[in-house]
Design an enzyme around this catalytic site. Structure first.
Site, PDB file in Angstrom:
ATOM      1  N   GLU A  59       0.780  -1.304   0.046  1.00  0.00           N
ATOM      2  CA  GLU A  59       0.111   0.088   0.129  1.00  0.00           C
ATOM      3  C   GLU A  59       0.792   1.410   0.047  1.00  0.00           C
ATOM      4  O   GLU A  59       0.188   2.298  -0.206  1.00  0.00           O
ATOM      5  CB  GLU A  59      -1.012  -0.047   1.119  1.00  0.00           C
ATOM      6  CG  GLU A  59      -2.027  -1.181   1.129  1.00  0.00           C
ATOM      7  CD  GLU A  59      -1.589  -2.440   1.319  1.00  0.00           C
ATOM      8  OE1 GLU A  59      -2.168  -3.436   0.759  1.00  0.00           O
ATOM      9  OE2 GLU A  59      -0.484  -2.474   2.233  1.00  0.00           O
ATOM     10  N   ALA A  81       9.153  -3.050   5.823  1.00  0.00           N
ATOM     11  CA  ALA A  81      10.046  -4.175   5.870  1.00  0.00           C
ATOM     12  C   ALA A  81       9.295  -5.272   5.399  1.00  0.00           C
ATOM     13  O   ALA A  81       8.522  -5.676   5.960  1.00  0.00           O
ATOM     14  CB  ALA A  81      10.426  -4.113   7.623  1.00  0.00           C
ATOM     15  N   VAL A  82      10.077  -5.798   4.437  1.00  0.00           N
ATOM     16  CA  VAL A  82       9.583  -7.194   3.888  1.00  0.00           C
ATOM     17  C   VAL A  82      10.506  -8.128   4.507  1.00  0.00           C
ATOM     18  O   VAL A  82      11.556  -7.946   3.810  1.00  0.00           O
ATOM     19  CB  VAL A  82       9.277  -7.187   2.322  1.00  0.00           C
ATOM     20  CG1 VAL A  82       8.705  -8.276   1.764  1.00  0.00           C
ATOM     21  CG2 VAL A  82       8.388  -5.781   1.855  1.00  0.00           C
ATOM     22  N   ILE A  83      10.055  -9.172   5.063  1.00  0.00           N
ATOM     23  CA  ILE A  83      10.831 -10.321   5.778  1.00  0.00           C
ATOM     24  C   ILE A  83      10.494 -11.469   4.977  1.00  0.00           C
ATOM     25  O   ILE A  83       9.288 -11.990   5.046  1.00  0.00           O
ATOM     26  CB  ILE A  83      11.080 -10.110   6.984  1.00  0.00           C
ATOM     27  CG1 ILE A  83      11.402  -8.734   7.714  1.00  0.00           C
ATOM     28  CG2 ILE A  83      11.879 -11.419   7.673  1.00  0.00           C
ATOM     29  CD1 ILE A  83      11.280  -8.620   9.184  1.00  0.00           C
ATOM     30  N   HIS A  89       5.189 -15.330  -1.493  1.00  0.00           N
ATOM     31  CA  HIS A  89       4.797 -14.052  -1.195  1.00  0.00           C
ATOM     32  C   HIS A  89       5.677 -12.852  -1.219  1.00  0.00           C
ATOM     33  O   HIS A  89       5.502 -12.003  -1.750  1.00  0.00           O
ATOM     34  CB  HIS A  89       3.671 -14.156  -0.100  1.00  0.00           C
ATOM     35  CG  HIS A  89       3.059 -12.929  -0.004  1.00  0.00           C
ATOM     36  ND1 HIS A  89       1.896 -12.488  -0.560  1.00  0.00           N
ATOM     37  CD2 HIS A  89       2.989 -11.955   1.109  1.00  0.00           C
ATOM     38  CE1 HIS A  89       1.438 -11.441  -0.391  1.00  0.00           C
ATOM     39  NE2 HIS A  89       1.862 -11.084   0.811  1.00  0.00           N
TER      40      HIS A  89
END
Length: 154
Positions: A59, A81-83, A89
């Protein structure tokens, strides 16, 4: 003589928007703190900073685009933060956020700065949120100030 343009790292008088993802808030709140601290240390006042929370990294781009197009801000700083988890995904989210922020920056007049962590582990994210490897939020804010200054000279 070669003309050389270099940006100063100073907040100036303009307003800065920060879009921050609520997902992984234990990390993103540290990024936000770093960004705000950098802006204030380089001359911004609290009235020059607006933080907008969004549900997740996907978003960020939509809100960043709206802020960049509003004419109210000299720069938009995007934090998240994408972990990596145990599904694919992770790749889909990373691609979407990179593409979205990049497109806004490419198409727009307002610097839109990528400060989204894309990490393999929680430990890596924590290190980049101020533990060992500096604070990515702070670095994004410094980049925003420098880009505003460079663009102002062109």
């Amino acid at each position: 003589m070669i003309k050389e343009i270099k940006g100063q790292i100073s907040a100036g008088k303009g307003k800065y928007a920060i879009v921050v993802s609520r997902f992984n808030e234990f990390i993103t709140s540290k990024l936000l703190g770093g960004a705000i601290d950098a802006l204030l240390r380089h001359g911004a006042t609290e009235d020059q900073v607006c933080a907008v929370w969004v549900p997740g990294a996907c978003e960020i781009a939509q809100v960043a685009k709206k802020l960049a197009q509003s004419g109210d801000y000299v720069a938009v700083i995007c934090l998240g933060a994408v972990i990596r988890g145990q599904t694919t995904h992770y790749e889909a989210v990373c691609q979407q956020v990179v593409r979205g922020i990049g497109q806004i920056n490419y198409d727009g007049e307002v610097p839109t700065i990528f400060g989204v962590l894309t990490c393999e582990t929680l430990e890596q994210a924590a290190e980049r949120a101020g533990l060992k490897m500096g604070n990515t939020g702070s670095g994004a804010a410094v980049t925003a100030m420098e880009m505003v200054n460079v663009l102002g000279q062109l």
